[in-house]
Design a protein around this motif. Structure first.
Motif, PDB file in Angstrom:
ATOM      1  N   TRP A  40       0.827  -1.108  -0.044  1.00  0.00           N
ATOM      2  CA  TRP A  40      -0.199   0.180   0.081  1.00  0.00           C
ATOM      3  C   TRP A  40       0.454   1.199   0.300  1.00  0.00           C
ATOM      4  CZ3 TRP A  40      -4.835  -0.121  -2.231  1.00  0.00           C
ATOM      5  CH2 TRP A  40      -5.316  -1.021  -1.832  1.00  0.00           C
ATOM      6  N   PHE A  41       2.078   1.380   0.502  1.00  0.00           N
ATOM      7  CA  PHE A  41       2.901   2.367   0.377  1.00  0.00           C
ATOM      8  C   PHE A  41       3.453   2.283  -0.376  1.00  0.00           C
ATOM      9  CE2 PHE A  41       3.572   2.075   5.449  1.00  0.00           C
ATOM     10  CZ  PHE A  41       3.123   3.485   5.400  1.00  0.00           C
ATOM     11  N   SER A  42       3.629   1.491  -1.582  1.00  0.00           N
ATOM     12  CA  SER A  42       4.467   1.198  -2.918  1.00  0.00           C
ATOM     13  C   SER A  42       3.230   2.545  -3.932  1.00  0.00           C
ATOM     14  CB  SER A  42       4.966   0.973  -3.244  1.00  0.00           C
ATOM     15  OG  SER A  42       4.289  -0.829  -3.506  1.00  0.00           O
ATOM     16  N   ILE A  43       1.838   1.478  -3.762  1.00  0.00           N
ATOM     17  CA  ILE A  43       1.119   1.947  -4.320  1.00  0.00           C
ATOM     18  C   ILE A  43       0.816   4.088  -4.508  1.00  0.00           C
ATOM     19  CG2 ILE A  43      -1.682   1.860  -5.179  1.00  0.00           C
ATOM     20  CD1 ILE A  43       0.222  -0.377  -6.611  1.00  0.00           C
ATOM     21  N   SER A  44       1.043   4.424  -2.903  1.00  0.00           N
ATOM     22  CA  SER A  44       0.803   5.244  -2.282  1.00  0.00           C
ATOM     23  C   SER A  44       1.551   6.587  -3.096  1.00  0.00           C
ATOM     24  CB  SER A  44       0.045   5.910  -0.899  1.00  0.00           C
ATOM     25  OG  SER A  44       1.254   5.353  -0.476  1.00  0.00           O
ATOM     26  N   TYR A  45       2.371   5.521  -3.556  1.00  0.00           N
ATOM     27  CA  TYR A  45       3.949   6.600  -3.862  1.00  0.00           C
ATOM     28  C   TYR A  45       3.686   7.006  -4.723  1.00  0.00           C
ATOM     29  CZ  TYR A  45       8.632   8.367  -4.789  1.00  0.00           C
ATOM     30  OH  TYR A  45       9.550   8.758  -5.234  1.00  0.00           O
ATOM     31  N   LEU A  46       3.853   5.361  -5.376  1.00  0.00           N
ATOM     32  CA  LEU A  46       3.561   5.892  -7.380  1.00  0.00           C
ATOM     33  C   LEU A  46       2.855   6.388  -7.623  1.00  0.00           C
ATOM     34  CD1 LEU A  46       4.187   2.295  -8.359  1.00  0.00           C
ATOM     35  CD2 LEU A  46       5.567   4.420  -8.821  1.00  0.00           C
ATOM     36  N   PHE A  47       1.122   6.345  -7.047  1.00  0.00           N
ATOM     37  CA  PHE A  47       0.628   7.686  -7.792  1.00  0.00           C
ATOM     38  C   PHE A  47       0.294   8.566  -7.059  1.00  0.00           C
ATOM     39  CE2 PHE A  47      -3.913   9.366  -6.327  1.00  0.00           C
ATOM     40  CZ  PHE A  47      -4.535   9.056  -7.852  1.00  0.00           C
ATOM     41  N   PHE A  48       0.953   9.677  -6.195  1.00  0.00           N
ATOM     42  CA  PHE A  48       0.952  10.562  -5.769  1.00  0.00           C
ATOM     43  C   PHE A  48       1.867  11.431  -6.358  1.00  0.00           C
ATOM     44  CE2 PHE A  48      -1.552   9.156  -2.416  1.00  0.00           C
ATOM     45  CZ  PHE A  48      -3.268  10.108  -2.785  1.00  0.00           C
ATOM     46  N   SER A  49       3.013  10.389  -6.682  1.00  0.00           N
ATOM     47  CA  SER A  49       4.339  11.444  -7.034  1.00  0.00           C
ATOM     48  C   SER A  49       4.398  11.475  -8.686  1.00  0.00           C
ATOM     49  CB  SER A  49       5.444  10.043  -7.310  1.00  0.00           C
ATOM     50  OG  SER A  49       5.557   8.673  -7.961  1.00  0.00           O
ATOM     51  N   LYS A  50       3.372  11.179  -9.083  1.00  0.00           N
ATOM     52  CA  LYS A  50       3.181  11.580 -10.680  1.00  0.00           C
ATOM     53  C   LYS A  50       2.481  12.941 -11.036  1.00  0.00           C
ATOM     54  CE  LYS A  50       3.942   6.949 -12.536  1.00  0.00           C
ATOM     55  NZ  LYS A  50       4.347   6.681 -13.394  1.00  0.00           N
TER      56      LYS A  50
END
Length: 88
Positions: A40-50
């Protein structure tokens, strides 16, 4: 022939102690919780870093970690209580 859960518990208890079984269940739940949290941390990082949303996720990490630890302790205590009684 399907074995009943109590028969499986008897086989486990004859080969190891009950404290080892509880510790194994506890560490298994730790690994599952960490895998889920990393996912979940990696998904949130990928989503919000774009740049699709301008929410600063980094400032919420301490709160997310606190909620994870408290939720983890709650659920593992419930699972261990049922596991110790032989329901799982």
């Amino acid at each position: 022939m399907k074995k009943s859960p109590s028969h499986i518990i008897e086989i486990l208890l004859s080969s190891t102690s009950s404290s080892n079984i509880i510790i194994g269940k506890y560490f298994g739940l730790i690994v599952i919780g960490l895998i889920q949290t990393i996912f979940w941390f990696s998904i949130s990082y990928l989503f919000f870093s774009k740049g699709s949303m301008s929410i600063s996720v980094e400032q919420n990490y301490p709160l997310l970690i606190l909620y994870f630890v408290l939720g983890y302790l709650l659920y593992t205590s419930i699972y261990l209580a049922f596991g110790a009684a032989g329901f799982f």
